[in-house]
Design a protein around this motif. Sequence first.
Motif, PDB file in Angstrom:
ATOM      1  N   HIS A   3       0.855  -1.186   0.000  1.00 59.45           N
ATOM      2  CA  HIS A   3       0.000   0.000   0.000  1.00 59.45           C
ATOM      3  C   HIS A   3       0.893   1.239   0.000  1.00 59.45           C
ATOM      4  O   HIS A   3       1.778   1.363   0.844  1.00 59.45           O
ATOM      5  CB  HIS A   3      -0.911   0.011   1.232  1.00 59.45           C
ATOM      6  CG  HIS A   3      -1.851  -1.152   1.250  1.00 59.45           C
ATOM      7  ND1 HIS A   3      -3.039  -1.154   0.565  1.00 59.45           N
ATOM      8  CD2 HIS A   3      -1.756  -2.355   1.851  1.00 59.45           C
ATOM      9  CE1 HIS A   3      -3.651  -2.300   0.750  1.00 59.45           C
ATOM     10  NE2 HIS A   3      -2.885  -3.049   1.528  1.00 59.45           N
ATOM     11  N   LEU A   4       0.649   2.136  -0.973  1.00 52.52           N
ATOM     12  CA  LEU A   4       1.419   3.367  -1.095  1.00 52.52           C
ATOM     13  C   LEU A   4       0.511   4.566  -0.909  1.00 52.52           C
ATOM     14  O   LEU A   4      -0.604   4.594  -1.425  1.00 52.52           O
ATOM     15  CB  LEU A   4       2.054   3.490  -2.485  1.00 52.52           C
ATOM     16  CG  LEU A   4       3.056   2.447  -2.925  1.00 52.52           C
ATOM     17  CD1 LEU A   4       3.498   2.725  -4.353  1.00 52.52           C
ATOM     18  CD2 LEU A   4       4.246   2.452  -2.003  1.00 52.52           C
ATOM     19  N   PRO A  19       3.110  -6.082   3.325  1.00 44.79           N
ATOM     20  CA  PRO A  19       2.288  -7.079   4.019  1.00 44.79           C
ATOM     21  C   PRO A  19       2.873  -7.574   5.341  1.00 44.79           C
ATOM     22  O   PRO A  19       2.132  -7.981   6.236  1.00 44.79           O
ATOM     23  CB  PRO A  19       2.192  -8.226   3.012  1.00 44.79           C
ATOM     24  CG  PRO A  19       2.454  -7.610   1.691  1.00 44.79           C
ATOM     25  CD  PRO A  19       3.395  -6.471   1.955  1.00 44.79           C
ATOM     26  N   ASN A  20       4.180  -7.505   5.487  1.00 43.73           N
ATOM     27  CA  ASN A  20       4.816  -7.938   6.739  1.00 43.73           C
ATOM     28  C   ASN A  20       4.844  -6.815   7.780  1.00 43.73           C
ATOM     29  O   ASN A  20       5.561  -6.891   8.763  1.00 43.73           O
ATOM     30  CB  ASN A  20       6.236  -8.438   6.466  1.00 43.73           C
ATOM     31  CG  ASN A  20       7.145  -7.357   5.901  1.00 43.73           C
ATOM     32  OD1 ASN A  20       6.723  -6.226   5.670  1.00 43.73           O
ATOM     33  ND2 ASN A  20       8.396  -7.712   5.677  1.00 43.73           N
ATOM     34  N   GLU A  50       9.484  -4.836  -6.188  1.00 39.05           N
ATOM     35  CA  GLU A  50       9.196  -5.754  -5.091  1.00 39.05           C
ATOM     36  C   GLU A  50       7.768  -6.291  -5.122  1.00 39.05           C
ATOM     37  O   GLU A  50       7.414  -7.155  -4.346  1.00 39.05           O
ATOM     38  CB  GLU A  50       9.438  -5.065  -3.752  1.00 39.05           C
ATOM     39  CG  GLU A  50      10.880  -4.691  -3.518  1.00 39.05           C
ATOM     40  CD  GLU A  50      11.110  -4.140  -2.127  1.00 39.05           C
ATOM     41  OE1 GLU A  50      10.556  -4.699  -1.171  1.00 39.05           O
ATOM     42  OE2 GLU A  50      11.839  -3.153  -2.014  1.00 39.05           O
ATOM     43  N   LYS A  51       6.933  -5.788  -6.038  1.00 42.55           N
ATOM     44  CA  LYS A  51       5.516  -6.134  -6.009  1.00 42.55           C
ATOM     45  C   LYS A  51       5.260  -7.613  -6.227  1.00 42.55           C
ATOM     46  O   LYS A  51       4.334  -8.173  -5.660  1.00 42.55           O
ATOM     47  CB  LYS A  51       4.718  -5.304  -7.002  1.00 42.55           C
ATOM     48  CG  LYS A  51       4.831  -5.734  -8.436  1.00 42.55           C
ATOM     49  CD  LYS A  51       3.916  -4.909  -9.314  1.00 42.55           C
ATOM     50  CE  LYS A  51       4.110  -5.253 -10.753  1.00 42.55           C
ATOM     51  NZ  LYS A  51       3.358  -6.366 -11.219  1.00 42.55           N
ATOM     52  N   SER A  52       6.089  -8.282  -7.041  1.00 39.68           N
ATOM     53  CA  SER A  52       5.852  -9.700  -7.295  1.00 39.68           C
ATOM     54  C   SER A  52       6.009 -10.531  -6.022  1.00 39.68           C
ATOM     55  O   SER A  52       5.385 -11.573  -5.875  1.00 39.68           O
ATOM     56  CB  SER A  52       6.789 -10.216  -8.385  1.00 39.68           C
ATOM     57  OG  SER A  52       8.138 -10.067  -7.985  1.00 39.68           O
ATOM     58  N   ASN A  53       6.811 -10.042  -5.085  1.00 37.78           N
ATOM     59  CA  ASN A  53       6.988 -10.743  -3.812  1.00 37.78           C
ATOM     60  C   ASN A  53       5.845 -10.470  -2.836  1.00 37.78           C
ATOM     61  O   ASN A  53       5.730 -11.137  -1.821  1.00 37.78           O
ATOM     62  CB  ASN A  53       8.299 -10.308  -3.145  1.00 37.78           C
ATOM     63  CG  ASN A  53       9.516 -10.635  -3.982  1.00 37.78           C
ATOM     64  OD1 ASN A  53       9.505 -11.577  -4.756  1.00 37.78           O
ATOM     65  ND2 ASN A  53      10.550  -9.841  -3.834  1.00 37.78           N
ATOM     66  N   ILE A  57       0.278  -3.798  -5.944  1.00 40.07           N
ATOM     67  CA  ILE A  57       0.408  -2.468  -5.339  1.00 40.07           C
ATOM     68  C   ILE A  57      -0.939  -1.769  -5.362  1.00 40.07           C
ATOM     69  O   ILE A  57      -1.655  -1.811  -6.365  1.00 40.07           O
ATOM     70  CB  ILE A  57       1.451  -1.610  -6.099  1.00 40.07           C
ATOM     71  CG1 ILE A  57       2.851  -2.204  -5.939  1.00 40.07           C
ATOM     72  CG2 ILE A  57       1.423  -0.163  -5.626  1.00 40.07           C
ATOM     73  CD1 ILE A  57       3.926  -1.488  -6.733  1.00 40.07           C
ATOM     74  N   HIS A  58      -1.274  -1.144  -4.257  1.00 38.96           N
ATOM     75  CA  HIS A  58      -2.448  -0.261  -4.167  1.00 38.96           C
ATOM     76  C   HIS A  58      -1.920   1.120  -3.830  1.00 38.96           C
ATOM     77  O   HIS A  58      -1.234   1.300  -2.822  1.00 38.96           O
ATOM     78  CB  HIS A  58      -3.397  -0.756  -3.077  1.00 38.96           C
ATOM     79  CG  HIS A  58      -4.592   0.110  -2.912  1.00 38.96           C
ATOM     80  ND1 HIS A  58      -4.730   0.965  -1.852  1.00 38.96           N
ATOM     81  CD2 HIS A  58      -5.687   0.266  -3.674  1.00 38.96           C
ATOM     82  CE1 HIS A  58      -5.870   1.614  -1.975  1.00 38.96           C
ATOM     83  NE2 HIS A  58      -6.473   1.207  -3.063  1.00 38.96           N
ATOM     84  N   LEU A  59      -2.217   2.104  -4.677  1.00 37.71           N
ATOM     85  CA  LEU A  59      -1.643   3.437  -4.521  1.00 37.71           C
ATOM     86  C   LEU A  59      -2.729   4.484  -4.322  1.00 37.71           C
ATOM     87  O   LEU A  59      -3.736   4.471  -5.014  1.00 37.71           O
ATOM     88  CB  LEU A  59      -0.820   3.797  -5.757  1.00 37.71           C
ATOM     89  CG  LEU A  59      -0.135   5.155  -5.699  1.00 37.71           C
ATOM     90  CD1 LEU A  59       1.313   5.027  -6.097  1.00 37.71           C
ATOM     91  CD2 LEU A  59      -0.839   6.145  -6.581  1.00 37.71           C
ATOM     92  N   CYS A  60      -2.495   5.390  -3.381  1.00 39.65           N
ATOM     93  CA  CYS A  60      -3.367   6.550  -3.176  1.00 39.65           C
ATOM     94  C   CYS A  60      -2.509   7.801  -3.299  1.00 39.65           C
ATOM     95  O   CYS A  60      -1.511   7.939  -2.590  1.00 39.65           O
ATOM     96  CB  CYS A  60      -4.006   6.523  -1.789  1.00 39.65           C
ATOM     97  SG  CYS A  60      -5.183   5.202  -1.575  1.00 39.65           S
ATOM     98  N   LEU A  61      -2.909   8.684  -4.212  1.00 39.99           N
ATOM     99  CA  LEU A  61      -2.222   9.951  -4.419  1.00 39.99           C
ATOM    100  C   LEU A  61      -3.152  11.050  -3.929  1.00 39.99           C
ATOM    101  O   LEU A  61      -4.295  11.133  -4.384  1.00 39.99           O
ATOM    102  CB  LEU A  61      -1.890  10.141  -5.904  1.00 39.99           C
ATOM    103  CG  LEU A  61      -1.221  11.426  -6.338  1.00 39.99           C
ATOM    104  CD1 LEU A  61       0.121  11.623  -5.632  1.00 39.99           C
ATOM    105  CD2 LEU A  61      -1.014  11.412  -7.846  1.00 39.99           C
TER     106      LEU A  61
END
Length: 95
Positions: A3-4, A19-20, A50-53, A57-61
Amino acid sequence: MIHLGIDPGKQGALVAIFPNDEIRKFVVPTINKEYDKAKMLNILQDIFNEKSNHGGIHLCLENINGHSAMGRSGAFVMGIGKGLWEMAVMAIGIP
């Protein structure tokens, strides 16, 4: 999922929550009071890689709004920042 959240102002920041429960904060990069466009892109690219791990990605601007106390030039600079972040997000393929 990562989450960004992005505050696009020159005094803003990008925060990534993994997630961790790891949290990373990046201040908006600047060079001599101007946005550092290459560094903005690099920050997002590093997280995107890093998203594949982490399942995507969920992004909020932040949706910025100018106001009278901000002045015209302040509102203009905020708009530039938001536009730069939008283009960086699109350039690396974050939906």
